[in-house]
Scaffold this active site. Structure first.
Site: not given
Length: 345
Positions: A111, A126, A246, A259
């Protein structure tokens, strides 16, 4: 802009060899727990997809994907994935996964628009997961059940880290606290969304905020969501919109909310059409993924992504994600981090 948090008096509890050992143990144990809790099988996932098919995750809709030409496809453009939110649902259909079962995978992404800091890196890793569900499960009760199962896996893994490294004491509360983003706004009307997250997570230790992406009473969203994976517009049993959210836990090292996962019940045909209209992106109906969903060729599902490096960072009580993963950092950040006791890999 990059931003570095330097916790006063920070000293890592583990050296580099211990850290690497801990990372390996955490990743092995947690994915086994997650797989058992949600009945998921591991599959192989792509690092990149063809641009223009609507398969890549659009995140907030502003992040630019890293692209490159493919010589043997006439220089067709490929995109490095942001996440696999939509790809997983296509895979559920193509693999003919049964109801109540699902898939998970190691998702690696780049990203390039991330604002680098203690919690954000150019490199994203992830556990992306997706599970087939039935229409009767498209409700808050089912969403909360799945959240609690994931949180159970998080709790058990923390205890195993403590057994491995007794100097790391368990901190997570037994139960997770649920609150809708609108109720959170009413509780803290004078705080920004991130300040509200910090306040509620510090109070309860572990929180799931429902309704990420829908417009709140102040005319703003708690945070952005693309219109074509999570269902953030359906009115739930409590009269508020949103079947997603979340999961945040309190990070005592950084003194703020962390998070760990964004997840939710995915859009069905009606929700997709509604959310594309709300976001004025109805042209997406002509894309490959969206056509298959609108033709009802894809199963109903629930899914999300769980940050691997962030989870390891929390368990091992690290102050910077660069103490967990190898990435690229500004020279001044690397120097400052070293001076603050945070050597970046």
């Amino acid at each position: 802009m990059s931003y570095l948090i330097k916790p006063s008096g920070y000293k890592a509890l583990l050296d580099l060899p211990q850290t690497e050992l801990g990372i390996k143990k955490i990743k092995d144990v947690f994915q086994q727990n997650l797989s058992s809790e949600l009945r998921l099988r591991r599959i192989t996932a792509p690092l990149f997809v063809i641009k223009g098919l609507g398969i890549n995750d659009d995140l907030n809709g502003t992040e630019r994907a890293v692209t490159f030409p493919i010589k043997d496809l006439g220089d067709a453009q490929a995109e490095i994935v942001h996440s696999l939110a939509k790809w997983k649902r296509l895979t559920l259909a193509d693999y003919e996964i049964e109801k109540g079962y699902g898939i998970y995978t190691d998702m690696n992404a780049i990203r390039s628009d991330e604002e680098l800091g203690n919690l954000h890196s150019l490199y994203v890793d992830q556990w992306d997961w997706e599970r087939v569900m039935v229409a009767e499960e498209r409700n808050l009760a089912f969403l909360k059940e799945i959240v609690c199962r994931i949180y159970g896996a998080i709790i058990r893994t923390e205890y195993l880290v403590y057994e491995m490294f007794p100097q790391i004491k368990p901190e997570l509360p037994k139960d997770i606290f649920f609150i809708h983003a609108e109720d959170l706004l009413q509780k803290y009307p004078n705080l920004s969304s991130k300040e509200r997250e910090d306040a509620i997570t510090k109070e309860y230790g572990a929180v799931f905020i429902i309704g990420i992406g829908c417009t709140l009473s102040n005319g703003e969203k708690h945070d952005g969501r693309a219109p074509d994976y999570d269902d953030w517009s359906t009115i739930a049993e409590d009269g508020k919109p949103g079947l997603n959210g979340d999961l945040l836990i309190w990070d005592s090292i950084l003194d703020r909310a962390l998070e760990i996962t964004s997840m939710g019940i995915r859009v069905d045909k009606d929700a997709l059409l509604k959310q594309l209209k709300i976001t004025q992106q109805e042209e997406r109906k002509e894309l490959y993924f969206h056509k298959r969903l609108l033709n009802e060729e894809l199963p109903l599902s629930i899914g999300g992504g769980i940050g691997q490096s962030r989870l390891c960072m929390f368990y091992l009580r690290k102050a910077h994600i660069g103490e967990i993963q190898a990435s690229i950092w500004p020279d001044d950040m690397r120097k400052e981090a070293m001076e603050a006791g945070m050597p970046l890999i």
